[in-house]
Structure formats: C-alpha cells, structure tokens
Design a protein around this motif. Sequence first.
Motif, PDB file in Angstrom:
ATOM      1  N   VAL A 246      -1.358  12.321  -2.764  1.00  0.00           N
ATOM      2  CA  VAL A 246      -1.017  10.983  -3.257  1.00  0.00           C
ATOM      3  C   VAL A 246      -0.897   9.996  -2.099  1.00  0.00           C
ATOM      4  O   VAL A 246      -1.419   8.877  -2.153  1.00  0.00           O
ATOM      5  N   LYS A 247      -0.219  10.404  -1.043  1.00  0.00           N
ATOM      6  CA  LYS A 247      -0.040   9.531   0.114  1.00  0.00           C
ATOM      7  C   LYS A 247      -1.382   9.173   0.738  1.00  0.00           C
ATOM      8  O   LYS A 247      -1.621   8.006   1.092  1.00  0.00           O
ATOM      9  N   SER A 248      -2.258  10.149   0.881  1.00  0.00           N
ATOM     10  CA  SER A 248      -3.567   9.911   1.490  1.00  0.00           C
ATOM     11  C   SER A 248      -4.374   8.895   0.692  1.00  0.00           C
ATOM     12  O   SER A 248      -5.021   8.010   1.256  1.00  0.00           O
ATOM     13  N   ARG A 249      -4.329   9.004  -0.626  1.00  0.00           N
ATOM     14  CA  ARG A 249      -5.102   8.079  -1.469  1.00  0.00           C
ATOM     15  C   ARG A 249      -4.544   6.668  -1.409  1.00  0.00           C
ATOM     16  O   ARG A 249      -5.300   5.690  -1.404  1.00  0.00           O
ATOM     17  N   LEU A 250      -3.238   6.549  -1.338  1.00  0.00           N
ATOM     18  CA  LEU A 250      -2.632   5.225  -1.226  1.00  0.00           C
ATOM     19  C   LEU A 250      -2.927   4.614   0.149  1.00  0.00           C
ATOM     20  O   LEU A 250      -3.256   3.432   0.255  1.00  0.00           O
ATOM     21  N   GLN A 251      -2.828   5.409   1.184  1.00  0.00           N
ATOM     22  CA  GLN A 251      -3.069   4.898   2.532  1.00  0.00           C
ATOM     23  C   GLN A 251      -4.539   4.563   2.763  1.00  0.00           C
ATOM     24  O   GLN A 251      -4.864   3.684   3.560  1.00  0.00           O
ATOM     25  N   ALA A 252      -5.423   5.243   2.045  1.00  0.00           N
ATOM     26  CA  ALA A 252      -6.854   4.965   2.173  1.00  0.00           C
ATOM     27  C   ALA A 252      -7.240   3.684   1.442  1.00  0.00           C
ATOM     28  O   ALA A 252      -8.336   3.171   1.616  1.00  0.00           O
ATOM     29  N   GLY A 253      -6.330   3.169   0.616  1.00  0.00           N
ATOM     30  CA  GLY A 253      -6.618   1.956  -0.131  1.00  0.00           C
ATOM     31  C   GLY A 253      -7.560   2.179  -1.296  1.00  0.00           C
ATOM     32  O   GLY A 253      -8.173   1.240  -1.809  1.00  0.00           O
ATOM     33  N   ARG A 254      -7.683   3.426  -1.748  1.00  0.00           N
ATOM     34  CA  ARG A 254      -8.617   3.745  -2.824  1.00  0.00           C
ATOM     35  C   ARG A 254      -7.915   4.082  -4.133  1.00  0.00           C
ATOM     36  O   ARG A 254      -8.543   4.546  -5.085  1.00  0.00           O
ATOM     37  N   ALA A 255      -6.627   3.887  -4.166  1.00  0.00           N
ATOM     38  CA  ALA A 255      -5.876   4.144  -5.395  1.00  0.00           C
ATOM     39  C   ALA A 255      -4.594   3.333  -5.374  1.00  0.00           C
ATOM     40  O   ALA A 255      -4.064   3.021  -4.308  1.00  0.00           O
ATOM     41  N   GLU A 256      -4.125   2.980  -6.565  1.00  0.00           N
ATOM     42  CA  GLU A 256      -2.858   2.264  -6.683  1.00  0.00           C
ATOM     43  C   GLU A 256      -2.020   2.936  -7.765  1.00  0.00           C
ATOM     44  O   GLU A 256      -2.426   3.025  -8.913  1.00  0.00           O
ATOM     45  N   TYR A 257      -0.866   3.425  -7.352  1.00  0.00           N
ATOM     46  CA  TYR A 257       0.056   4.062  -8.281  1.00  0.00           C
ATOM     47  C   TYR A 257       1.397   3.343  -8.199  1.00  0.00           C
ATOM     48  O   TYR A 257       1.849   3.005  -7.101  1.00  0.00           O
ATOM     49  N   PRO A 258       2.048   3.105  -9.349  1.00  0.00           N
ATOM     50  CA  PRO A 258       3.350   2.440  -9.313  1.00  0.00           C
ATOM     51  C   PRO A 258       4.434   3.272  -8.637  1.00  0.00           C
ATOM     52  O   PRO A 258       5.440   2.744  -8.177  1.00  0.00           O
ATOM     53  N   SER A 259       4.219   4.581  -8.589  1.00  0.00           N
ATOM     54  CA  SER A 259       5.177   5.467  -7.925  1.00  0.00           C
ATOM     55  C   SER A 259       4.473   6.761  -7.549  1.00  0.00           C
ATOM     56  O   SER A 259       3.356   7.029  -8.015  1.00  0.00           O
ATOM     57  N   ALA A 260       5.111   7.543  -6.700  1.00  0.00           N
ATOM     58  CA  ALA A 260       4.531   8.818  -6.294  1.00  0.00           C
ATOM     59  C   ALA A 260       4.387   9.748  -7.495  1.00  0.00           C
ATOM     60  O   ALA A 260       3.381  10.453  -7.637  1.00  0.00           O
ATOM     61  N   TRP A 261       5.390   9.726  -8.371  1.00  0.00           N
ATOM     62  CA  TRP A 261       5.347  10.566  -9.567  1.00  0.00           C
ATOM     63  C   TRP A 261       4.197  10.155 -10.475  1.00  0.00           C
ATOM     64  O   TRP A 261       3.492  11.000 -11.029  1.00  0.00           O
ATOM     65  N   ALA A 262       3.978   8.836 -10.606  1.00  0.00           N
ATOM     66  CA  ALA A 262       2.868   8.335 -11.424  1.00  0.00           C
ATOM     67  C   ALA A 262       1.535   8.780 -10.819  1.00  0.00           C
ATOM     68  O   ALA A 262       0.577   9.075 -11.544  1.00  0.00           O
ATOM     69  N   GLY A 263       1.473   8.829  -9.486  1.00  0.00           N
ATOM     70  CA  GLY A 263       0.269   9.290  -8.817  1.00  0.00           C
ATOM     71  C   GLY A 263      -0.019  10.746  -9.125  1.00  0.00           C
ATOM     72  O   GLY A 263      -1.170  11.118  -9.402  1.00  0.00           O
ATOM     73  N   LEU A 264       1.005  11.564  -9.094  1.00  0.00           N
ATOM     74  CA  LEU A 264       0.842  12.979  -9.428  1.00  0.00           C
ATOM     75  C   LEU A 264       0.331  13.141 -10.858  1.00  0.00           C
ATOM     76  O   LEU A 264      -0.581  13.942 -11.122  1.00  0.00           O
ATOM     77  N   GLN A 265       0.910  12.368 -11.774  1.00  0.00           N
ATOM     78  CA  GLN A 265       0.504  12.458 -13.176  1.00  0.00           C
ATOM     79  C   GLN A 265      -0.930  11.994 -13.378  1.00  0.00           C
ATOM     80  O   GLN A 265      -1.693  12.597 -14.147  1.00  0.00           O
ATOM     81  N   ALA A 266      -1.320  10.908 -12.700  1.00  0.00           N
ATOM     82  CA  ALA A 266      -2.674  10.370 -12.836  1.00  0.00           C
ATOM     83  C   ALA A 266      -3.718  11.363 -12.321  1.00  0.00           C
ATOM     84  O   ALA A 266      -4.752  11.580 -12.957  1.00  0.00           O
TER      85      ALA A 266
END
Length: 300
Positions: A246-266
């Motif tokens: 999740v952190k890698s995708r957010l830092q790469a600028g290729r994903a947007e999640y409202p929270s880390a938990w939301a990222g895991l679910q997505a």
Amino acid sequence: MASDSFINAIAGAAGGSIAMAATYPLVFVSTRAAVSAEKEKKTTLEAAMDVIRSSEGISGLYSGLSSSLIGISVTNFVYYYFYERGRGALMAARSTSGSKGLTIPESLLNGFIAGSATSLISNPIWVIQTQQTVRTMAPSTTDDSSPKRLVVKKLSFMETARNIINKNGVAALWAGIGPALILVINPIIQYTAFEQIKNLVMQRRTTALRAAGSTRAASLSDWDYFFLGAISKLIATTMTYPYIVVKSRLQAGRAEYPSAWAGLQAILAREGVAGLYKGISSKLVQSVLTAAILFAGQKR
C-alpha cells in the motif's frame, strides 16, 4: 568523545548503505512488483531479465539507487540514534542493575518512538526513490493501442523532488505516511525479536559457561549477529508486507486510498490475497540480507 548512540547511528547508516548498494536490484524488482496492478506472476529473475532486455538495460536495475542510499543512511542514522538514546534512558531509569537487556514492553516503546521519528523525517526521500524506480515503468494497461516502448527521461534526485512538488505540492512528499507510520511496527517487531533472541542466546551461553566452571563472559560472533539479524527481519517483513505494498503504491503516485485499511481492501477486492504480497520473495531476500549485513557490521 562521541556518545554511544551517535556511534551506533553512524555504524547503522554506513552498514545500511553498503547493504543497500549490494542488494539494490532486489529492491528495484520488489518495488515495481508491489506497484504493478497486473496479475501476471513473475519470478525475481524473470522480472530482472525483462528490465535488462528492455531499453533500460542493466543500468535500469539501479534506477533510484542514489536516493535509496540517501534514504537508508538517513533512516538508519535516525532510527539507531533514537533507539540507542531511548535504550540508554530506559536502562538508566532502572532502580536496579540487573539484566542488561530490554524487556519486551521497553523494546516496544523504544521502537515505536524511534520508528515514528524515522518515518516522519525520511518519508520524502522514499517518495522520491519510489517515483524514480517506477518512472520508466510501463503503465498497467490492456489497451493494445498504447505504445509498447516509451522513452522516458530519468530524473535526478532534485529533479524528481521538483517534479513532485510542481505537480502535487509539498504535501505529496509525505504520500504514504499513513501506512509508513503503521509500518513502525516493522522495526518494532524486528528489534524486539532481535533483542529477545539475543538475550536468550546470551543467557544460555552464560549458563553453559558457569556449568563448566568458567567465569568468562558470554559473547556473540559475527555469524551470530548475521543470523539474528536475518531471522528478526524475516519475521518483521513477512508480518507487515501488505502495508508495504500500500505504501509503495501511494508513494509511486499511482493510487489514492483514503486510508491504509481502505488500500488493503481495494487491493484485496481487485487482485485477491496475492496482490497484497506482490514482490515479497525479492523483498524478503533483500531485507534479510540487508538486516544481516547491518547487524554483523554493527556488532553492538
């Protein structure tokens, strides 16, 4: 004379830099795998060979290396400095001079403080490193009309930083800080496991020496530090890897999640459980080798 915390911080930074330089292709492959939303499975070797055969060549496996060396130096220096300072304070606060090791609660508290400070300070560097790593990576797409080979100019550390700020503002340098702070549990698990296993080994060796009638102090060899570092990092990385994705995708600028938990679910919904562990094989090898080299070199 420099304090022990400063000396350990310097040793941690130097050891981390050497280990990072030696294992960087594994970092590169792991990061790209974590960021990719494609379901195609590739081994570490296959992924590396794809990069080498592409227009990037062998040098492509080292995209973002300079940023990683800066990042690991800052990360390890800050972490070891805060960890050793905290360790010294906790030991000094004890009313008795018994065990020289930290208890589990003390290790958790110390690791949380050191890890949080490290994440807040070093996050911008890792955002830059991640974006350098994926900049020349082809976007995930099923559109056959998309160009197969894109020629993308590689950017330096400062050029990447300016590009991020110009596009998304200064706050973008702290993208992924949510899961990064959650990942504070990674070094907590790692150093807690290391301290407790080390204390157990030392106790057993001391007992064996006393039983044999020897009064000399028990000690650990370089190989002991190597394996203790490897085992503790293996445990920590395996337990926290989904948040690394999740952190890698957010830092790469290729994903947007409202929270880390939301990222895991997505990720779980779109890619299944396997999506949460993309790139884990190369990450485990790299993390274990890095931690082992770091601990063996530091020889606390």
